[in-house]
Design a protein around this motif. Sequence first.
Motif, PDB file in Angstrom:
ATOM      1  N   SER A 118     -51.506  42.537 -31.727  1.00 15.96           N
ATOM      2  CA  SER A 118     -52.158  43.644 -32.425  1.00 15.96           C
ATOM      3  C   SER A 118     -53.338  43.148 -33.265  1.00 15.96           C
ATOM      4  O   SER A 118     -54.352  43.842 -33.381  1.00 15.96           O
ATOM      5  N   GLU A 119     -53.232  41.951 -33.828  1.00 17.00           N
ATOM      6  CA  GLU A 119     -54.355  41.402 -34.594  1.00 17.00           C
ATOM      7  C   GLU A 119     -55.562  41.149 -33.686  1.00 17.00           C
ATOM      8  O   GLU A 119     -56.702  41.413 -34.076  1.00 17.00           O
ATOM      9  N   ALA A 120     -55.311  40.646 -32.482  1.00 16.33           N
ATOM     10  CA  ALA A 120     -56.401  40.419 -31.532  1.00 16.33           C
ATOM     11  C   ALA A 120     -57.056  41.741 -31.153  1.00 16.33           C
ATOM     12  O   ALA A 120     -58.287  41.850 -31.100  1.00 16.33           O
ATOM     13  N   TYR A 121     -56.248  42.760 -30.918  1.00 16.90           N
ATOM     14  CA  TYR A 121     -56.781  44.080 -30.583  1.00 16.90           C
ATOM     15  C   TYR A 121     -57.677  44.601 -31.704  1.00 16.90           C
ATOM     16  O   TYR A 121     -58.803  45.050 -31.460  1.00 16.90           O
ATOM     17  N   LEU A 122     -57.178  44.540 -32.926  1.00 22.83           N
ATOM     18  CA  LEU A 122     -57.951  45.048 -34.059  1.00 22.83           C
ATOM     19  C   LEU A 122     -59.244  44.260 -34.254  1.00 22.83           C
ATOM     20  O   LEU A 122     -60.287  44.834 -34.578  1.00 22.83           O
ATOM     21  N   PHE A 123     -59.199  42.958 -34.053  1.00 22.90           N
ATOM     22  CA  PHE A 123     -60.394  42.121 -34.175  1.00 22.90           C
ATOM     23  C   PHE A 123     -61.465  42.561 -33.178  1.00 22.90           C
ATOM     24  O   PHE A 123     -62.609  42.820 -33.549  1.00 22.90           O
ATOM     25  N   PHE A 124     -61.072  42.669 -31.904  1.00 22.25           N
ATOM     26  CA  PHE A 124     -62.053  43.029 -30.882  1.00 22.25           C
ATOM     27  C   PHE A 124     -62.496  44.482 -30.995  1.00 22.25           C
ATOM     28  O   PHE A 124     -63.652  44.800 -30.729  1.00 22.25           O
ATOM     29  N   PHE A 125     -61.600  45.351 -31.405  1.00 23.96           N
ATOM     30  CA  PHE A 125     -61.982  46.745 -31.613  1.00 23.96           C
ATOM     31  C   PHE A 125     -63.074  46.839 -32.680  1.00 23.96           C
ATOM     32  O   PHE A 125     -64.078  47.534 -32.486  1.00 23.96           O
ATOM     33  N   ALA A 126     -62.890  46.121 -33.779  1.00 24.55           N
ATOM     34  CA  ALA A 126     -63.885  46.154 -34.857  1.00 24.55           C
ATOM     35  C   ALA A 126     -65.223  45.596 -34.384  1.00 24.55           C
ATOM     36  O   ALA A 126     -66.287  46.133 -34.721  1.00 24.55           O
ATOM     37  N   ARG A 127     -65.197  44.528 -33.609  1.00 23.43           N
ATOM     38  CA  ARG A 127     -66.451  43.932 -33.104  1.00 23.43           C
ATOM     39  C   ARG A 127     -67.157  44.870 -32.137  1.00 23.43           C
ATOM     40  O   ARG A 127     -68.373  45.039 -32.194  1.00 23.43           O
ATOM     41  N   LEU A 128     -66.395  45.488 -31.253  1.00 21.83           N
ATOM     42  CA  LEU A 128     -67.001  46.424 -30.299  1.00 21.83           C
ATOM     43  C   LEU A 128     -67.524  47.677 -30.994  1.00 21.83           C
ATOM     44  O   LEU A 128     -68.584  48.199 -30.647  1.00 21.83           O
ATOM     45  N   GLU A 129     -66.784  48.136 -31.983  1.00 16.17           N
ATOM     46  CA  GLU A 129     -67.227  49.298 -32.757  1.00 16.17           C
ATOM     47  C   GLU A 129     -68.563  48.999 -33.446  1.00 16.17           C
ATOM     48  O   GLU A 129     -69.499  49.804 -33.393  1.00 16.17           O
ATOM     49  N   ALA A 130     -68.658  47.837 -34.070  1.00 15.62           N
ATOM     50  CA  ALA A 130     -69.910  47.454 -34.735  1.00 15.62           C
ATOM     51  C   ALA A 130     -71.030  47.293 -33.718  1.00 15.62           C
ATOM     52  O   ALA A 130     -72.172  47.681 -33.977  1.00 15.62           O
ATOM     53  N   PHE A 131     -70.735  46.741 -32.566  1.00 19.77           N
ATOM     54  CA  PHE A 131     -71.742  46.503 -31.536  1.00 19.77           C
ATOM     55  C   PHE A 131     -72.306  47.820 -30.994  1.00 19.77           C
ATOM     56  O   PHE A 131     -73.511  47.962 -30.825  1.00 19.77           O
ATOM     57  N   PHE A 132     -71.414  48.790 -30.741  1.00 22.96           N
ATOM     58  CA  PHE A 132     -71.859  50.033 -30.116  1.00 22.96           C
ATOM     59  C   PHE A 132     -72.170  51.160 -31.091  1.00 22.96           C
ATOM     60  O   PHE A 132     -73.064  51.957 -30.840  1.00 22.96           O
ATOM     61  N   LEU A 133     -71.437  51.249 -32.185  1.00 25.06           N
ATOM     62  CA  LEU A 133     -71.583  52.390 -33.091  1.00 25.06           C
ATOM     63  C   LEU A 133     -72.142  52.040 -34.462  1.00 25.06           C
ATOM     64  O   LEU A 133     -72.583  52.923 -35.191  1.00 25.06           O
ATOM     65  N   GLY A 134     -72.076  50.786 -34.824  1.00 27.54           N
ATOM     66  CA  GLY A 134     -72.423  50.390 -36.182  1.00 27.54           C
ATOM     67  C   GLY A 134     -71.202  50.559 -37.064  1.00 27.54           C
ATOM     68  O   GLY A 134     -70.195  51.138 -36.658  1.00 27.54           O
ATOM     69  N   LYS A 135     -71.295  50.041 -38.279  1.00 28.30           N
ATOM     70  CA  LYS A 135     -70.137  50.124 -39.154  1.00 28.30           C
ATOM     71  C   LYS A 135     -70.585  50.031 -40.594  1.00 28.30           C
ATOM     72  O   LYS A 135     -71.505  49.286 -40.921  1.00 28.30           O
TER      73      LYS A 135
END
Length: 106
Positions: free
Chosen positions: A2-19
């Motif tokens: 779950s930590e790996a999922y959250l890490f990559f989700f946050a990176r992809l979110e920042a990459f595509f949507l900003g944060k």
Amino acid sequence: MSEAYLFFFARLEAFFLGKEGREPTATSFPLSTRTDECCQALRNALTAVVIDLQKDDDPQVIRETLNARSEPLLPADLLRNYIFFRASREKLVAEVISQKYWSGFD
């Protein structure tokens, strides 16, 4: 996991949507280009390994063995792990086998 999922989700979110009030990464490129780049990175840099465990296998020992050096495993590493895995299932002493048969390869 779950930590790996959250890490990559946050990176992809920042990459595509900003944060947090920041623009997405590389906004000078269209979304389709950023999507293609992301897919290429996943295809070229991500490797998934499936390890089927038997009933009496210890997943923690296997994980520690795979991650002990924090380096990619070489084919020789995989072969060595398999040999010692089979030896342990046959109740053979790993240290004896290592000294007698494997030490010359190290």
